[in-house]
Motif scaffolding. Structure first.
Motif, PDB file in Angstrom:
ATOM      1  N   SER A   1     103.016  -9.685  15.705  1.00 21.13           N
ATOM      2  CA  SER A   1     103.309 -10.978  16.328  1.00 21.13           C
ATOM      3  C   SER A   1     102.483 -11.138  17.592  1.00 21.13           C
ATOM      4  N   ARG A   2     102.402 -12.369  18.074  1.00 21.00           N
ATOM      5  CA  ARG A   2     101.584 -12.653  19.257  1.00 21.00           C
ATOM      6  C   ARG A   2     102.207 -13.825  19.995  1.00 21.00           C
ATOM      7  N   ASN A   3     102.214 -13.754  21.323  1.00 18.90           N
ATOM      8  CA  ASN A   3     102.733 -14.854  22.131  1.00 18.90           C
ATOM      9  C   ASN A   3     101.765 -15.173  23.264  1.00 18.90           C
ATOM     10  N   ILE A   4     101.919 -16.371  23.843  1.00 23.61           N
ATOM     11  CA  ILE A   4     101.135 -16.744  25.027  1.00 23.61           C
ATOM     12  C   ILE A   4     102.110 -17.305  26.062  1.00 23.61           C
ATOM     13  N   SER A   5     101.726 -17.281  27.337  1.00 24.21           N
ATOM     14  CA  SER A   5     102.617 -17.828  28.356  1.00 24.21           C
ATOM     15  C   SER A   5     101.903 -18.028  29.697  1.00 24.21           C
ATOM     16  N   ASN A   6     101.231 -19.149  29.847  1.00 25.46           N
ATOM     17  CA  ASN A   6     100.625 -19.547  31.132  1.00 25.46           C
ATOM     18  C   ASN A   6      99.769 -18.481  31.802  1.00 25.46           C
ATOM     19  N   GLN A   7      99.062 -17.691  31.025  1.00 20.69           N
ATOM     20  CA  GLN A   7      98.120 -16.735  31.620  1.00 20.69           C
ATOM     21  C   GLN A   7      97.120 -16.308  30.545  1.00 20.69           C
ATOM     22  N   LEU A   8      95.975 -15.828  30.975  1.00 19.91           N
ATOM     23  CA  LEU A   8      94.989 -15.330  30.007  1.00 19.91           C
ATOM     24  C   LEU A   8      95.495 -14.009  29.446  1.00 19.91           C
ATOM     25  N   SER A   9      95.348 -13.827  28.139  1.00 21.14           N
ATOM     26  CA  SER A   9      95.896 -12.613  27.518  1.00 21.14           C
ATOM     27  C   SER A   9      94.926 -11.939  26.552  1.00 21.14           C
ATOM     28  N   ILE A  10      93.746 -12.536  26.343  1.00 17.65           N
ATOM     29  CA  ILE A  10      92.757 -11.913  25.450  1.00 17.65           C
ATOM     30  C   ILE A  10      91.944 -10.921  26.269  1.00 17.65           C
TER      31      ILE A  10
ATOM     32  N   GLN B   1      77.115 -14.490  30.016  1.00 16.48           N
ATOM     33  CA  GLN B   1      76.079 -14.854  30.987  1.00 16.48           C
ATOM     34  C   GLN B   1      76.714 -15.562  32.189  1.00 16.48           C
ATOM     35  N   ARG B   2      77.688 -16.428  31.898  1.00 17.51           N
ATOM     36  CA  ARG B   2      78.404 -17.133  32.969  1.00 17.51           C
ATOM     37  C   ARG B   2      79.113 -16.122  33.885  1.00 17.51           C
ATOM     38  N   ALA B   3      79.780 -15.145  33.272  1.00 16.94           N
ATOM     39  CA  ALA B   3      80.508 -14.126  34.050  1.00 16.94           C
ATOM     40  C   ALA B   3      79.553 -13.314  34.924  1.00 16.94           C
ATOM     41  N   ARG B   4      78.389 -12.999  34.382  1.00 19.38           N
ATOM     42  CA  ARG B   4      77.397 -12.224  35.152  1.00 19.38           C
ATOM     43  C   ARG B   4      76.825 -13.050  36.296  1.00 19.38           C
ATOM     44  N   SER B   5      76.492 -14.320  35.995  1.00 22.74           N
ATOM     45  CA  SER B   5      75.851 -15.166  37.016  1.00 22.74           C
ATOM     46  C   SER B   5      76.787 -15.437  38.198  1.00 22.74           C
ATOM     47  N   GLN B   6      78.093 -15.372  37.943  1.00 21.55           N
ATOM     48  CA  GLN B   6      79.073 -15.620  39.009  1.00 21.55           C
ATOM     49  C   GLN B   6      79.463 -14.334  39.748  1.00 21.55           C
ATOM     50  N   GLY B   7      78.942 -13.182  39.251  1.00 19.23           N
ATOM     51  CA  GLY B   7      79.283 -11.903  39.863  1.00 19.23           C
ATOM     52  C   GLY B   7      80.677 -11.416  39.518  1.00 19.23           C
ATOM     53  N   TRP B   8      81.232 -11.945  38.397  1.00 22.12           N
ATOM     54  CA  TRP B   8      82.585 -11.530  37.981  1.00 22.12           C
ATOM     55  C   TRP B   8      82.537 -10.306  37.065  1.00 22.12           C
ATOM     56  N   TRP B   9      81.336 -10.043  36.510  1.00 24.21           N
ATOM     57  CA  TRP B   9      81.172  -8.917  35.573  1.00 24.21           C
ATOM     58  C   TRP B   9      79.773  -8.348  35.755  1.00 24.21           C
ATOM     59  N   SER B  10      79.678  -7.048  35.760  1.00 21.29           N
ATOM     60  CA  SER B  10      78.380  -6.397  36.025  1.00 21.29           C
ATOM     61  C   SER B  10      77.429  -6.480  34.836  1.00 21.29           C
ATOM     62  N   GLY B  11      77.991  -6.753  33.651  1.00 24.04           N
ATOM     63  CA  GLY B  11      77.145  -6.761  32.450  1.00 24.04           C
ATOM     64  C   GLY B  11      77.138  -5.417  31.755  1.00 24.04           C
ATOM     65  N   HIS B  12      77.817  -4.426  32.355  1.00 19.49           N
ATOM     66  CA  HIS B  12      77.893  -3.092  31.737  1.00 19.49           C
ATOM     67  C   HIS B  12      79.340  -2.789  31.353  1.00 19.49           C
ATOM     68  N   GLY B  13      79.476  -1.975  30.354  1.00 15.72           N
ATOM     69  CA  GLY B  13      80.822  -1.530  29.944  1.00 15.72           C
ATOM     70  C   GLY B  13      81.595  -2.645  29.251  1.00 15.72           C
ATOM     71  N   GLU B  14      82.878  -2.410  29.107  1.00 16.43           N
ATOM     72  CA  GLU B  14      83.745  -3.300  28.339  1.00 16.43           C
ATOM     73  C   GLU B  14      83.865  -4.675  29.017  1.00 16.43           C
TER      74      GLU B  14
ATOM     75  N   PHE C   1      88.037 -10.597  28.628  1.00 13.80           N
ATOM     76  CA  PHE C   1      88.084 -12.006  29.008  1.00 13.80           C
ATOM     77  C   PHE C   1      89.157 -12.253  30.079  1.00 13.80           C
ATOM     78  N   ALA C   2      90.356 -11.720  29.861  1.00 15.39           N
ATOM     79  CA  ALA C   2      91.453 -11.935  30.806  1.00 15.39           C
ATOM     80  C   ALA C   2      91.130 -11.362  32.184  1.00 15.39           C
ATOM     81  N   GLN C   3      90.548 -10.168  32.188  1.00 16.34           N
ATOM     82  CA  GLN C   3      90.237  -9.505  33.463  1.00 16.34           C
ATOM     83  C   GLN C   3      89.150 -10.265  34.230  1.00 16.34           C
ATOM     84  N   VAL C   4      88.131 -10.663  33.496  1.00 15.73           N
ATOM     85  CA  VAL C   4      86.964 -11.282  34.130  1.00 15.73           C
ATOM     86  C   VAL C   4      87.257 -12.708  34.616  1.00 15.73           C
TER      87      VAL C   4
END
Length: 367
Positions: A131-140, A153-166, A169-172
């Motif tokens: 089963s899977r649920n959602i609730s007002n937050q990113l969960s993927i 590319q968007r995440a890298r250009s904003q400095g939210w992700w280094s481009g290395h490793g895992e 989506f929710a974390q970034v």
């Protein structure tokens, strides 16, 4: 014509049943004639909120249902429109804008998906078991099945992700400093997951109705000037010869509402008692918007509210009324079981009148 803007018309649209805020074009949740179901939740992310009027998440729910004959097709429709038109504009019928991005649950008879967005960017996860649920937050997290071509590319250009490793989506894309309502969503998300886990392997329509009625978890809300506005549970048999059955409350707070069954058949009887009135001078359509307010409650909503007052004044009568309503719901669930197990074959006319008859019966109890 959607809530705020016009999009290109499709050659063909499917029949849909929608649970929606009366002032806008889209829907919070609904289903179509092919057994596709979509529902949405508001979310706040690192992407800036668009106060410029664009598509609302609720418009995307309806567009996906009208144009997708499977959950996957609805997902493709919604992401293409999101990338093209963007999302934005106020999601509330008030002069002060209330803006958010959206996450969605999509399901049909054979597939289920979670779609989460941040501005025009998105990630989708196919749900393959359990089963899977959602609730007002990113969960993927990192288990992404499909994504916007420029997401990383968007995440890298904003400095939210280094481009290395895992890449999660929710974390970034989640805000580092969450708004207070997002903090509450964490506990609600965990509680929903736990309630589903407790019933793993034997989740029924009744199970989901009881989870949607759970007040302790905050899934069912009826306080702080905020109320669960409507609830929906759908049963989607894998066997394509069996009909999908969709239960709607059409009234707020499921802990005291009746889930009523709806089945797509030809010649469905219209149910004006659950259609909100329309207004020639609608404050949602006049610019500047929302400068005045109108009473959008439909007949069932009004009677339901009057009955609530009675329940609060006279607890004994209130309890009796609640038991009567629960009996009506039970009959609907038993009818669904008989229909899906093949022990009863109702006439198509009976199914065409089903939702109307349930609403009429509920109105009688309120009188």
């Amino acid at each position: 014509q959607c809530t705020y803007l016009e999009v290109e018309q499709a050659e063909h649209t499917h029949a849909v049943v929608l649970s929606r805020p009366a002032w806008l074009w889209g829907a919070e949740m609904g289903a179509n004639e092919h057994g596709v179901c979509v529902g949405n939740e508001g979310v706040w992310t690192r992407e800036p909120l668009g106060e410029d009027e664009a598509l609302l998440g609720m418009d995307l729910v309806r567009l996906g249902l009208e144009r997708g004959s499977s959950a996957r097709e609805a997902l493709e429709v919604m992401t293409a429109l999101l990338e093209h038109y963007g999302q934005g504009g106020s999601c509330k019928e008030e002069p002060v804008p209330f803006v958010y991005h959206n996450t969605f649950l999509l399901a049909d008879r054979t597939e289920a998906w979670v779609l989460e967005t941040a501005g025009r960017y998105w990630a989708a996860q196919r749900v393959t078991e359990g089963s899977r649920n959602i609730s007002n937050q990113l969960s993927i997290g990192s288990e992404i099945t499909a994504e916007h071509a420029g997401l990383r590319q968007r995440a890298r250009s904003q400095g939210w992700w280094s481009g290395h490793g895992e890449f999660s989506f929710a974390q970034v894309f989640s805000l580092e400093q969450q708004p207070p309502r997002m903090e509450a969503a964490k506990a609600r998300f965990q509680a929903g997951r736990e309630l589903l886990r407790q019933h793993a392997g034997h989740i029924t329509a009744e199970t989901l109705m009881s989870i949607l009625r759970d007040k302790g978890s905050g899934i069912c809300v009826d306080s702080e000037g905020f109320r669960t506005a409507g609830s929906m549970v759908s049963v989607l048999p894998r066997d394509p010869t069996l009909p999908c059955v969709h239960f709607f409350t059409a009234t707020p707070d499921p802990s005291r509402s009746v889930f009523k069954p709806f089945v797509f058949v030809a010649g469905i009887k219209p149910v004006p008692q659950v259609r909100s009135p329309t207004f020639l001078q609608d404050p949602a359509k006049q610019i500047p918007r929302f400068q005045s307010s109108v009473d959008r409650r439909h007949e069932l909503y009004r009677r339901h509210q009057a009955a609530l007052e009675l329940m609060e004044q006279d607890q004994e009568r209130g309890q009796k009324l609640l038991e009567t309503l629960q009996e009506l719901e039970k009959q609907g669930l038993e009818g669904m079981k008989a229909l899906l197990e093949g022990t009863e074959t109702p006439h198509p006319e009976e199914l065409a009148d089903l939702f109307f008859d349930c609403v009429e019966a509920e109105l009688k109890f309120y009188t």
